[in-house]
Write an enzyme that holds these catalytic residues in place. Structure first.
Site, short mmCIF file in Angstrom:
data_model
loop_
_atom_site.label_atom_id
_atom_site.label_comp_id
_atom_site.label_asym_id
_atom_site.label_seq_id
_atom_site.Cartn_x
_atom_site.Cartn_y
_atom_site.Cartn_z
N SER A 88 -5.73 1.70 -2.21
CA SER A 88 -5.06 2.08 -0.97
C SER A 88 -4.02 3.19 -1.12
O SER A 88 -3.50 3.69 -0.13
CB SER A 88 -4.39 0.85 -0.35
OG SER A 88 -3.41 0.34 -1.23
N ASN B 128 4.86 -10.89 9.23
CA ASN B 128 3.58 -10.83 9.93
C ASN B 128 3.66 -11.45 11.31
O ASN B 128 3.08 -10.94 12.27
CB ASN B 128 2.49 -11.54 9.12
CG ASN B 128 1.13 -11.44 9.77
OD1 ASN B 128 0.56 -10.37 9.86
ND2 ASN B 128 0.62 -12.56 10.27
N GLU C 65 4.56 -9.14 4.41
CA GLU C 65 3.94 -8.30 5.42
C GLU C 65 2.73 -8.93 6.13
O GLU C 65 2.54 -8.77 7.33
CB GLU C 65 3.48 -7.00 4.74
CG GLU C 65 2.69 -6.02 5.58
CD GLU C 65 3.55 -5.15 6.47
OE1 GLU C 65 4.79 -5.29 6.43
OE2 GLU C 65 2.99 -4.34 7.21
N SER D 266 1.64 -0.31 -5.52
CA SER D 266 0.76 -0.57 -4.38
C SER D 266 0.21 -1.98 -4.53
O SER D 266 0.18 -2.53 -5.61
CB SER D 266 -0.39 0.43 -4.36
OG SER D 266 -1.09 0.31 -3.14
N HIS E 38 -3.58 2.29 8.87
CA HIS E 38 -3.18 2.42 10.28
C HIS E 38 -2.33 3.67 10.51
O HIS E 38 -1.62 4.12 9.62
CB HIS E 38 -2.33 1.23 10.72
CG HIS E 38 -2.99 -0.10 10.59
ND1 HIS E 38 -4.34 -0.27 10.44
CD2 HIS E 38 -2.47 -1.34 10.63
CE1 HIS E 38 -4.62 -1.55 10.38
NE2 HIS E 38 -3.50 -2.24 10.48
N CYS F 223 -5.95 -1.95 13.44
CA CYS F 223 -7.36 -2.03 13.02
C CYS F 223 -8.27 -1.36 14.04
O CYS F 223 -9.32 -0.82 13.69
CB CYS F 223 -7.78 -3.47 12.79
SG CYS F 223 -6.97 -4.20 11.35
N SER G 282 5.75 -2.40 12.38
CA SER G 282 5.70 -3.36 11.26
C SER G 282 6.89 -3.16 10.32
O SER G 282 7.56 -4.11 9.93
CB SER G 282 4.42 -3.16 10.45
OG SER G 282 3.30 -3.30 11.27
N ASP H 18 0.04 -4.25 14.73
CA ASP H 18 -0.56 -3.68 13.50
C ASP H 18 -1.96 -4.28 13.28
O ASP H 18 -2.97 -3.57 13.19
CB ASP H 18 0.42 -3.99 12.37
CG ASP H 18 -0.07 -3.85 10.95
OD1 ASP H 18 -1.25 -4.10 10.68
OD2 ASP H 18 0.75 -3.50 10.08
N ASN H 19 -2.02 -5.62 13.23
CA ASN H 19 -3.31 -6.27 12.93
C ASN H 19 -4.35 -5.92 13.99
O ASN H 19 -5.53 -5.78 13.68
CB ASN H 19 -3.14 -7.79 12.85
CG ASN H 19 -2.06 -8.22 11.86
OD1 ASN H 19 -1.13 -7.46 11.58
ND2 ASN H 19 -2.17 -9.42 11.34
N GLN I 134 10.16 -5.14 8.72
CA GLN I 134 10.39 -5.30 7.28
C GLN I 134 11.85 -4.97 6.92
O GLN I 134 12.50 -5.71 6.18
CB GLN I 134 9.47 -4.36 6.48
CG GLN I 134 8.10 -4.91 6.20
CD GLN I 134 8.10 -6.03 5.15
OE1 GLN I 134 9.15 -6.45 4.65
NE2 GLN I 134 6.93 -6.52 4.85
N ASP J 27 3.34 -7.58 0.14
CA ASP J 27 2.22 -7.50 1.08
C ASP J 27 1.04 -8.20 0.43
O ASP J 27 0.39 -7.65 -0.47
CB ASP J 27 1.89 -6.03 1.37
CG ASP J 27 0.75 -5.88 2.38
OD1 ASP J 27 0.08 -6.88 2.71
OD2 ASP J 27 0.52 -4.73 2.83
N LYS K 123 4.58 -7.25 14.97
CA LYS K 123 3.74 -6.95 13.80
C LYS K 123 2.31 -7.40 14.09
O LYS K 123 1.43 -6.60 14.37
CB LYS K 123 4.33 -7.61 12.54
CG LYS K 123 3.83 -6.96 11.24
CD LYS K 123 2.41 -7.35 10.93
CE LYS K 123 1.88 -6.83 9.63
NZ LYS K 123 0.50 -7.27 9.39
N HIS L 282 0.82 -1.23 0.00
CA HIS L 282 0.00 0.00 0.00
C HIS L 282 0.85 1.28 0.00
O HIS L 282 1.58 1.53 0.96
CB HIS L 282 -0.89 0.02 1.25
CG HIS L 282 -1.64 -1.26 1.46
ND1 HIS L 282 -2.68 -1.65 0.65
CD2 HIS L 282 -1.50 -2.26 2.38
CE1 HIS L 282 -3.15 -2.82 1.08
NE2 HIS L 282 -2.45 -3.21 2.12
N HIS M 176 -7.41 -9.06 3.68
CA HIS M 176 -6.54 -8.61 2.58
C HIS M 176 -7.21 -8.61 1.21
O HIS M 176 -7.02 -7.69 0.43
CB HIS M 176 -5.26 -9.45 2.53
CG HIS M 176 -4.26 -8.88 1.58
ND1 HIS M 176 -3.46 -7.81 1.91
CD2 HIS M 176 -3.97 -9.17 0.29
CE1 HIS M 176 -2.72 -7.48 0.86
NE2 HIS M 176 -3.00 -8.31 -0.13
#
Ligand code: NAI
Length: 461
Positions: A81, A212, A187, A76, A382, A226, A390, A221-222, A394, A128, A217, A53, A332
């Site tokens: 996104s 992930n 990701e 992307s 996010h 969210c 995250s 992040d998840n 990476q 990703d 991560k 993204h 996703h």
């Protein structure tokens, strides 16, 4: 020479830079890596194709990879996104980027192809969802003479057409590219599923790092990502009053947990569907009613899929919903909701990424981002702080694979726990968190060293 980028409007670069400057103040992990590795530049010689993204946070990731010596080309991983000002500032800085918010599927796969076109070819992938990896591996199979089969969706048709085009333009390109890739860092949950599946079938030719499943991560992040961005997306799309509404979250994994918390925080009455008894029990004990979709389909106001699975909200569900129910996905891919089955219904476009669709009964539903991940389609994904965690993973994964890739056999790996703890440590100061220190006696008593790692591998956080 023609410009080596495709963005909506390069004049947005100034705005992009201002937001990027602000984002950097919230991304201590990435900034610390620039500090730590800015002189030694361990990514010198890396030619990274990135498919992720194209947001402001990703712009900070790209500038970090460049500061560490890498050559980067970017696309992307989703048609909705991209933040056009983020793409513009990256293009202006000289990194070839191919991303426009609202690009077509054909453009999407053409742009991905362009992100691979380094003069000397790429040697790393930062993925990703796995589309960049899929493109190279599928193309190489086609070059080996394999029949890719009859496409089962519009997107598969587009992918096969793009592969055929590249094969005609540069014979042998996919095989050469596959053989030059030293490794891929992935990701997200869905992309990681694909990697393990490829490995199981003996089709993964290079090492991959599963970013992930770094704790810093998926458990951040998840979940916390969210928690902030789901309601942000629903609000920007609909301005609907969330308090008092009944919201259904399908799936209670990491994204589901964050999504349920997001809706509950906004005052919605949240119900959860699950197939896994452990996650269902977690949802119940977090205070959410666990139901089947069929139980609530005609009474709930908001439906959100978070499963990474397909066919969760089907046509029969949407036909049974009450008038003006809001339907969206934060997983996703767009196959969680059967959007294709709505094609011959009456669609009224309300604004970008918001459609009202009339059912045969006359009831209407509001569909967000055509079923693609709504936190990035209807809002800006996010916040920077959690993406810093995250993306620090990476960058560490890219350094590991680029500098030590030959020590890894093809397979899927997770970063070692001391690096996971390092990522967390880098984010404590920004929020004023102070760590306690173990005495040598305490450390010995629980079987660790005062410097960590602090938990055994099997610990689940
Ligand atoms: P997860 O595996 O932790 O959670 C998915 C949950 O859905 C599991 O608990 C599973 O049991 C449940 N599930 C599967 N089929 C179901 C069904 N038919 N009905 C009800 N529940 C079902 O995966 P995670 O990490 O939560 O990711 C979910 C998706 O979100 C993935 O596609 C991932 O790539 C994506 N993702 C999206 C983000 C975003 O910003 N939009 C951020 C991170 C991940």
């Amino acid at each position: 020479m023609a410009e080596d980028y495709i963005v909506k409007d390069i004049a947005l670069a100034g705005y992009g830079r201002k937001e990027l400057d602000i984002a950097e103040t919230e991304m201590p992990g990435l900034m610390a890596l620039r500090e730590e590795y800015g002189e030694t530049k361990p990514l010198t010689g890396a030619r990274i194709t990135g498919s992720l993204h194209m947001t402001i946070q990703t712009a900070a990731l790209i500038e970090t990879l460049v500061a560490l010596g890498a050559d980067v080309r970017w696309a992307s991983c989703n048609i909705f996104s991209t933040q056009d000002h983020a793409a513009a500032v990256i293009a202006e800085g000289g990194v070839p980027v191919f991303a426009i918010k609202g690009q077509s599927l054909a453009e999407h796969w053409d742009y991905l192809d362009r992100s691979f076109q380094f003069e000397d070819g790429p040697n790393m992938i930062l993925d990703d969802g796995g589309d960049a990896t899929l493109y190279v591996l599928l193309g190489a199979r086609a070059e080996a003479g394999e029949d890719l089969g009859v496409p089962t969706s519009e997107e598969e048709e587009v992918i096969q057409a793009q592969i055929a085009k590249r094969m005609e333009q540069s014979p042998g390109w996919f095989t050469r590219t596959r053989d030059a890739i030293l490794g891929v860092s992935e990701e997200t949950t869905t992309g990681v599923h694909r990697l393990y599946d490829l490995h199981k079938k003996g089709q993964l030719p290079f090492p991959a790092i599963n970013v992930n499943d770094s704790v810093t991560k998926s458990k951040f992040d998840n979940k916390y990502g969210c928690k902030e961005s789901l309601v942000d997306g629903i609000r920007r799309a609909t301005d609907v009053m969330m308090a008092g509404k009944v919201a259904v979250v399908c799936g209670y994994g990491d994204v589901g947990k964050g999504s349920a918390a997001s809706l509950a925080g906004a005052g919605a009455r949240v119900k959860v569907t699950e197939v896994d008894p452990i996650c269902a029990l977690q949802a119940a004990m977090d205070g959410f009613e666990v139901v089947t979709l069929e139980d609530v389909v005609d009474s709930a106001d908001i439906f959100i899929t978070t499963t990474g699975n397909k066919d969760i909200i089907r046509i029969e569900h949407m036909r049974a919903m009450k008038d003006m129910a809001i339907v969206g996905n934060i997983g996703h891919f767009d196959n969680e909701i059967q959007v294709a089955s709505l094609k011959n219904h009456k669609w009224t476009n309300v604004k970008e990424q918001v459609d009202m669709i009339e059912m045969p009964s006359g009831n209407r539903i509001i569909l967000l981002s055509e079923g693609r991940l709504l936190n990035l389609g209807n809002a800006t994904g996010h916040p920077s702080f959690v993406m810093s965690a995250s993306f620090t993973n990476q960058v560490l994964a890219q350094i590991e694979l680029f500098t030590k890739g030959d020590e890894y056999r093809p397979g899927v790996y997770i970063l070692p726990k001391h690096l996971d703890e390092k990522v967390a440590r880098l984010h404590l100061g920004r929020i004023g968190a102070k760590l306690s220190t173990l005495s040598p006696e305490q450390a010995a008593y629980i079987g660790v060293t005062p410097e960590g790692p602090f938990k055994p591998e099997h610990y689940r956080y």
